[in-house]
Design a protein around this motif. Structure first.
Motif, PDB file in Angstrom:
ATOM      1  N   GLY A 196      -1.554  -0.073   0.167  1.00 36.12           N
ATOM      2  CA  GLY A 196      -0.528   0.400   0.389  1.00 36.12           C
ATOM      3  C   GLY A 196       0.897   0.888  -0.284  1.00 36.12           C
ATOM      4  N   LEU A 245       4.906   9.174   0.724  1.00 34.75           N
ATOM      5  CA  LEU A 245       3.442   8.284  -0.082  1.00 34.75           C
ATOM      6  C   LEU A 245       2.813   9.017  -0.559  1.00 34.75           C
ATOM      7  CD1 LEU A 245       2.239   9.431   3.671  1.00 34.75           C
ATOM      8  CD2 LEU A 245       2.776   7.581   2.945  1.00 34.75           C
ATOM      9  N   GLN A 246       2.111   8.539  -1.968  1.00 35.44           N
ATOM     10  CA  GLN A 246       1.389   8.875  -2.584  1.00 35.44           C
ATOM     11  C   GLN A 246      -0.209   8.810  -2.760  1.00 35.44           C
ATOM     12  OE1 GLN A 246       3.512   6.509  -6.214  1.00 35.44           O
ATOM     13  NE2 GLN A 246       4.610   8.679  -7.013  1.00 35.44           N
ATOM     14  N   VAL A 247      -1.249   9.147  -3.156  1.00 37.29           N
ATOM     15  CA  VAL A 247      -2.501   9.125  -2.763  1.00 37.29           C
ATOM     16  C   VAL A 247      -3.115   9.369  -4.318  1.00 37.29           C
ATOM     17  CG1 VAL A 247      -2.366   9.467  -0.132  1.00 37.29           C
ATOM     18  CG2 VAL A 247      -2.991  11.942  -1.701  1.00 37.29           C
ATOM     19  N   VAL A 273      -9.828   9.343  -0.756  1.00 37.45           N
ATOM     20  CA  VAL A 273      -9.324   8.940  -1.059  1.00 37.45           C
ATOM     21  C   VAL A 273      -9.363   7.439  -1.405  1.00 37.45           C
ATOM     22  CG1 VAL A 273      -6.704   8.339  -0.304  1.00 37.45           C
ATOM     23  CG2 VAL A 273      -6.822  10.073   0.400  1.00 37.45           C
ATOM     24  N   ASN A 304      -6.597   5.348  -2.997  1.00 37.86           N
ATOM     25  CA  ASN A 304      -5.898   4.273  -2.970  1.00 37.86           C
ATOM     26  C   ASN A 304      -4.426   5.246  -2.264  1.00 37.86           C
ATOM     27  OD1 ASN A 304      -6.451   1.707  -4.074  1.00 37.86           O
ATOM     28  ND2 ASN A 304      -7.371   3.036  -5.401  1.00 37.86           N
ATOM     29  N   SER A 305      -3.517   4.226  -1.599  1.00 36.73           N
ATOM     30  CA  SER A 305      -2.705   5.020  -1.718  1.00 36.73           C
ATOM     31  C   SER A 305      -1.256   3.894  -1.802  1.00 36.73           C
ATOM     32  CB  SER A 305      -2.326   5.317  -0.391  1.00 36.73           C
ATOM     33  OG  SER A 305      -2.477   3.748   0.626  1.00 36.73           O
ATOM     34  N   ARG A 306       0.111   4.404  -1.753  1.00 40.82           N
ATOM     35  CA  ARG A 306       0.968   3.944  -1.645  1.00 40.82           C
ATOM     36  C   ARG A 306       1.992   4.658  -0.899  1.00 40.82           C
ATOM     37  NH1 ARG A 306       5.503   3.321  -6.403  1.00 40.82           N
ATOM     38  NH2 ARG A 306       7.423   2.191  -5.777  1.00 40.82           N
ATOM     39  N   VAL A 341      -0.144   3.684   6.411  1.00 36.64           N
ATOM     40  CA  VAL A 341      -1.545   3.598   5.019  1.00 36.64           C
ATOM     41  C   VAL A 341      -2.994   3.516   5.690  1.00 36.64           C
ATOM     42  CG1 VAL A 341      -1.885   1.495   4.090  1.00 36.64           C
ATOM     43  CG2 VAL A 341       0.366   1.949   3.844  1.00 36.64           C
ATOM     44  N   LEU A 376      -5.010   6.615   5.839  1.00 40.38           N
ATOM     45  CA  LEU A 376      -5.485   7.171   4.556  1.00 40.38           C
ATOM     46  C   LEU A 376      -6.476   6.453   3.681  1.00 40.38           C
ATOM     47  CD1 LEU A 376      -2.049   8.028   2.850  1.00 40.38           C
ATOM     48  CD2 LEU A 376      -2.921   9.820   3.863  1.00 40.38           C
ATOM     49  N   GLN A 377      -7.083   5.688   4.187  1.00 42.59           N
ATOM     50  CA  GLN A 377      -7.675   5.020   3.961  1.00 42.59           C
ATOM     51  C   GLN A 377      -8.926   5.397   3.723  1.00 42.59           C
ATOM     52  OE1 GLN A 377      -8.007   0.452   4.874  1.00 42.59           O
ATOM     53  NE2 GLN A 377      -5.979  -0.185   4.030  1.00 42.59           N
ATOM     54  N   PRO A 429      -0.554  10.208  -9.367  1.00 44.85           N
ATOM     55  CA  PRO A 429      -1.044  10.881  -7.997  1.00 44.85           C
ATOM     56  C   PRO A 429      -0.539  11.611  -7.508  1.00 44.85           C
ATOM     57  CG  PRO A 429       0.745   9.024  -7.732  1.00 44.85           C
ATOM     58  CD  PRO A 429       0.207   8.671  -9.352  1.00 44.85           C
TER      59      PRO A 429
END
Length: 210
Positions: free
Chosen positions: A72, A137-139, A147, A149-151, A166, A169-170, A185
């Motif tokens: 995340g 959020l960023q994906v 997806v 990765n995410s942030r 977080v 989204l995995q 992203p």
């Protein structure tokens, strides 16, 4: 001028480590991780600054614990050796499209598809159900529509909800492969109902746990 800092804790035996690092800013969390595992990390403060980690609790190998710690954050570890690493922004890994699959959507249409899938996914839990919180959020989405990765750029103000967002989204799969022109992203802004622009859960989107 870029500021770098080398963090290194006392040497630890190989194997699992009991980690107890609370959600917090990433830089001090990395210091705790270094002390607990003995791993050396070269931190670029331009990358780690103002990033949050969901923390890590439990028994892990150092590599596993680091993966959880960075989940995340939008950052990934690049290992110089088994006990030393630097951080770098995540990149979309090249993956093949499923046989016979084509993207077939413009970026704008695909953005709508992403929103629909993530909305449906978030509506499955009362903790992540949109409407009562704000989050940015960023994906990063692979060509296969998964997806990678995410942030979490801005917190919802609730640590448990942040973790749930977080985690939700995995490996989430978007309904269609991503266009090769998709800019990464992808940024998502979740707004509360009071904004008049929040995502809405329909009657057909079951919310578990209520």
């Amino acid at each position: 001028m870029v500021a770098w800092c080398l963090l290194a804790g006392p040497a630890q035996a190989a194997g699992v480590v009991d980690l107890d690092i609370a959600p917090q800013e990433l830089a001090p969390a990395l210091e705790q991780f270094s002390r607990a595992t003995g791993m050396a990390v070269l931190v670029d403060h331009a990358l780690s600054n103002r990033r949050q980690t969901m923390g890590v609790q439990g028994l892990f190998t150092p590599a596993q614990g680091l993966t959880v710690l960075l989940s995340g954050t939008g950052l990934a570890a690049q290992y110089a050796r088994a006990d030393a690493f630097t951080l770098q922004p995540v990149q979309v890994r090249e993956v093949p499209l499923p046989p016979g699959a084509t993207a077939g959507l413009s970026d704008s249409n695909y953005a709508a598809t992403i929103q629909a899938v993530i909305q449906r996914n978030l509506c499955r839990s009362p903790l992540t159900r949109p409407g009562s919180f704000r989050a940015l959020l960023q994906v990063w989405i692979g060509r296969d529509g998964v997806v990678q990765n995410s942030r979490l750029v801005s917190s919802t103000g609730d640590v448990l909800r942040d973790k749930a967002l977080v985690n939700s989204l995995q490996n989430l799969r978007i309904d269609r492969p991503a266009p090769s022109s998709l800019r990464q992203p992808v940024t998502l802004l979740l707004l509360p109902d009071s904004s008049g622009k929040s995502m809405e859960c329909t009657a057909g989107e079951e919310v578990f746990g209520q």
